[in-house]
Motif scaffolding. Sequence first.
Motif, PDB file in Angstrom:
ATOM      1  N   VAL A  97      31.555  -1.229  29.803  1.00 33.18           N
ATOM      2  CA  VAL A  97      32.610  -1.024  28.921  1.00 33.18           C
ATOM      3  C   VAL A  97      32.155  -2.066  27.664  1.00 33.18           C
ATOM      4  CG1 VAL A  97      35.087  -1.153  28.257  1.00 33.18           C
ATOM      5  CG2 VAL A  97      33.940  -0.061  30.531  1.00 33.18           C
ATOM      6  N   GLN A  98      32.059  -3.487  28.062  1.00 36.40           N
ATOM      7  CA  GLN A  98      31.965  -4.420  27.017  1.00 36.40           C
ATOM      8  C   GLN A  98      30.803  -4.200  26.230  1.00 36.40           C
ATOM      9  OE1 GLN A  98      31.244  -8.112  28.999  1.00 36.40           O
ATOM     10  NE2 GLN A  98      31.421  -9.385  27.036  1.00 36.40           N
ATOM     11  N   ASN A  99      29.748  -3.802  26.777  1.00 33.92           N
ATOM     12  CA  ASN A  99      28.564  -3.591  25.917  1.00 33.92           C
ATOM     13  C   ASN A  99      28.713  -2.125  25.100  1.00 33.92           C
ATOM     14  OD1 ASN A  99      26.978  -5.638  27.227  1.00 33.92           O
ATOM     15  ND2 ASN A  99      26.042  -4.296  28.774  1.00 33.92           N
ATOM     16  N   TRP A 100      29.160  -1.204  25.601  1.00 34.62           N
ATOM     17  CA  TRP A 100      29.751  -0.142  24.771  1.00 34.62           C
ATOM     18  C   TRP A 100      30.471  -0.600  23.706  1.00 34.62           C
ATOM     19  CZ3 TRP A 100      34.197   2.479  23.625  1.00 34.62           C
ATOM     20  CH2 TRP A 100      34.157   3.732  22.948  1.00 34.62           C
ATOM     21  N   VAL A 101      31.561  -1.255  23.823  1.00 34.14           N
ATOM     22  CA  VAL A 101      32.408  -1.879  22.716  1.00 34.14           C
ATOM     23  C   VAL A 101      31.742  -2.573  21.577  1.00 34.14           C
ATOM     24  CG1 VAL A 101      34.389  -3.299  22.266  1.00 34.14           C
ATOM     25  CG2 VAL A 101      34.393  -1.579  23.947  1.00 34.14           C
ATOM     26  N   GLY A 102      31.032  -3.288  22.155  1.00 28.97           N
ATOM     27  CA  GLY A 102      29.998  -4.087  21.040  1.00 28.97           C
ATOM     28  C   GLY A 102      28.914  -3.062  20.248  1.00 28.97           C
ATOM     29  N   GLU A 103      28.325  -2.368  21.102  1.00 27.54           N
ATOM     30  CA  GLU A 103      27.623  -1.162  20.135  1.00 27.54           C
ATOM     31  C   GLU A 103      28.437  -0.392  19.185  1.00 27.54           C
ATOM     32  OE1 GLU A 103      24.228  -1.114  19.996  1.00 27.54           O
ATOM     33  OE2 GLU A 103      24.289  -2.887  21.420  1.00 27.54           O
ATOM     34  N   VAL A 104      29.607   0.007  19.628  1.00 28.77           N
ATOM     35  CA  VAL A 104      30.552   0.671  18.773  1.00 28.77           C
ATOM     36  C   VAL A 104      30.680  -0.121  17.483  1.00 28.77           C
ATOM     37  CG1 VAL A 104      32.741   1.825  18.395  1.00 28.77           C
ATOM     38  CG2 VAL A 104      31.101   2.784  20.302  1.00 28.77           C
ATOM     39  N   GLN A 105      31.278  -1.262  18.013  1.00 27.41           N
ATOM     40  CA  GLN A 105      31.661  -2.335  16.638  1.00 27.41           C
ATOM     41  C   GLN A 105      30.349  -2.457  15.813  1.00 27.41           C
ATOM     42  OE1 GLN A 105      33.260  -5.877  18.124  1.00 27.41           O
ATOM     43  NE2 GLN A 105      34.389  -6.198  16.417  1.00 27.41           N
ATOM     44  N   ARG A 106      29.145  -2.764  16.282  1.00 30.38           N
ATOM     45  CA  ARG A 106      28.056  -3.062  15.418  1.00 30.38           C
ATOM     46  C   ARG A 106      27.843  -1.635  14.807  1.00 30.38           C
ATOM     47  NH1 ARG A 106      26.873  -6.489  19.674  1.00 30.38           N
ATOM     48  NH2 ARG A 106      25.821  -4.968  20.972  1.00 30.38           N
ATOM     49  N   LEU A 107      27.888  -0.377  15.278  1.00 28.07           N
ATOM     50  CA  LEU A 107      27.656   0.580  14.462  1.00 28.07           C
ATOM     51  C   LEU A 107      28.583   0.620  13.323  1.00 28.07           C
ATOM     52  CD1 LEU A 107      26.184   3.319  14.189  1.00 28.07           C
ATOM     53  CD2 LEU A 107      27.932   4.305  15.682  1.00 28.07           C
ATOM     54  N   PHE A 108      30.081   0.333  13.527  1.00 30.61           N
ATOM     55  CA  PHE A 108      30.889   0.613  12.563  1.00 30.61           C
ATOM     56  C   PHE A 108      30.619  -0.279  11.400  1.00 30.61           C
ATOM     57  CE2 PHE A 108      35.019  -1.120  10.980  1.00 30.61           C
ATOM     58  CZ  PHE A 108      35.564   0.179  10.380  1.00 30.61           C
ATOM     59  N   GLN A 109      30.160  -1.607  11.733  1.00 28.40           N
ATOM     60  CA  GLN A 109      30.095  -2.495  10.735  1.00 28.40           C
ATOM     61  C   GLN A 109      28.538  -2.240   9.899  1.00 28.40           C
ATOM     62  OE1 GLN A 109      29.618  -6.497  12.115  1.00 28.40           O
ATOM     63  NE2 GLN A 109      29.224  -7.367  10.184  1.00 28.40           N
ATOM     64  N   VAL A 110      27.631  -1.602  10.514  1.00 31.40           N
ATOM     65  CA  VAL A 110      26.459  -1.179   9.842  1.00 31.40           C
ATOM     66  C   VAL A 110      26.925  -0.212   8.949  1.00 31.40           C
ATOM     67  CG1 VAL A 110      24.390   0.048  10.146  1.00 31.40           C
ATOM     68  CG2 VAL A 110      24.754  -1.657  11.440  1.00 31.40           C
TER      69      VAL A 110
END
Length: 172
Positions: free
Chosen positions: A155-168
């Motif tokens: 869950v933590q890794n998934w949230v981090g990836e979604v947040q990075r995608l949003f920022q990109v």
Amino acid sequence: RGNNNDNNTVIMTPIEIFYQILLLGKRLYKRANNHLSTDEQTTNFKEMIFLILSIVGLLIVNTAYAVYWSFLVRRFATSLQEKNETEFYNVLYEVLVNLLLKLPLSSLSEFCRGRLSLFLQRHCTQAFFNSFFNSKSKVFFHTKVKNAGLRILEVQNWVGEVQRLFQVILTR
């Protein structure tokens, strides 16, 4: 939607990608909030929107600051090239003042990103556990990871990836 190329890849416009992300976000939000009361849902929604708007606002301010900084560096280089001592010291003073303003701005930006990340992790983890303890849904068992603690890290890794995608998406 999108267009097909010769090699069968789908090309989507940025608006279509943004729309798909919004749909995914809406589905995830519904799923994560189905165990909360209406007041808790409203509070969580307001906090999430506030954090997202803060991040977008700080991103805009940081971008404007980067543009201003490039002009400041240009003025600095010009004053050195022309050997203009008064302009050099004026620009040097501006650089120091702007560094003092930039440090809290950068810290606030990182704080908001971290707070949003923790908010999403907490929210998704709670939804994950509620799904586990709900007798109708056994989402917890439909994963390749056997250890329950590692599932939470997923869950933590998934949230981090979604947040990075949003920022990109925002920065590109």
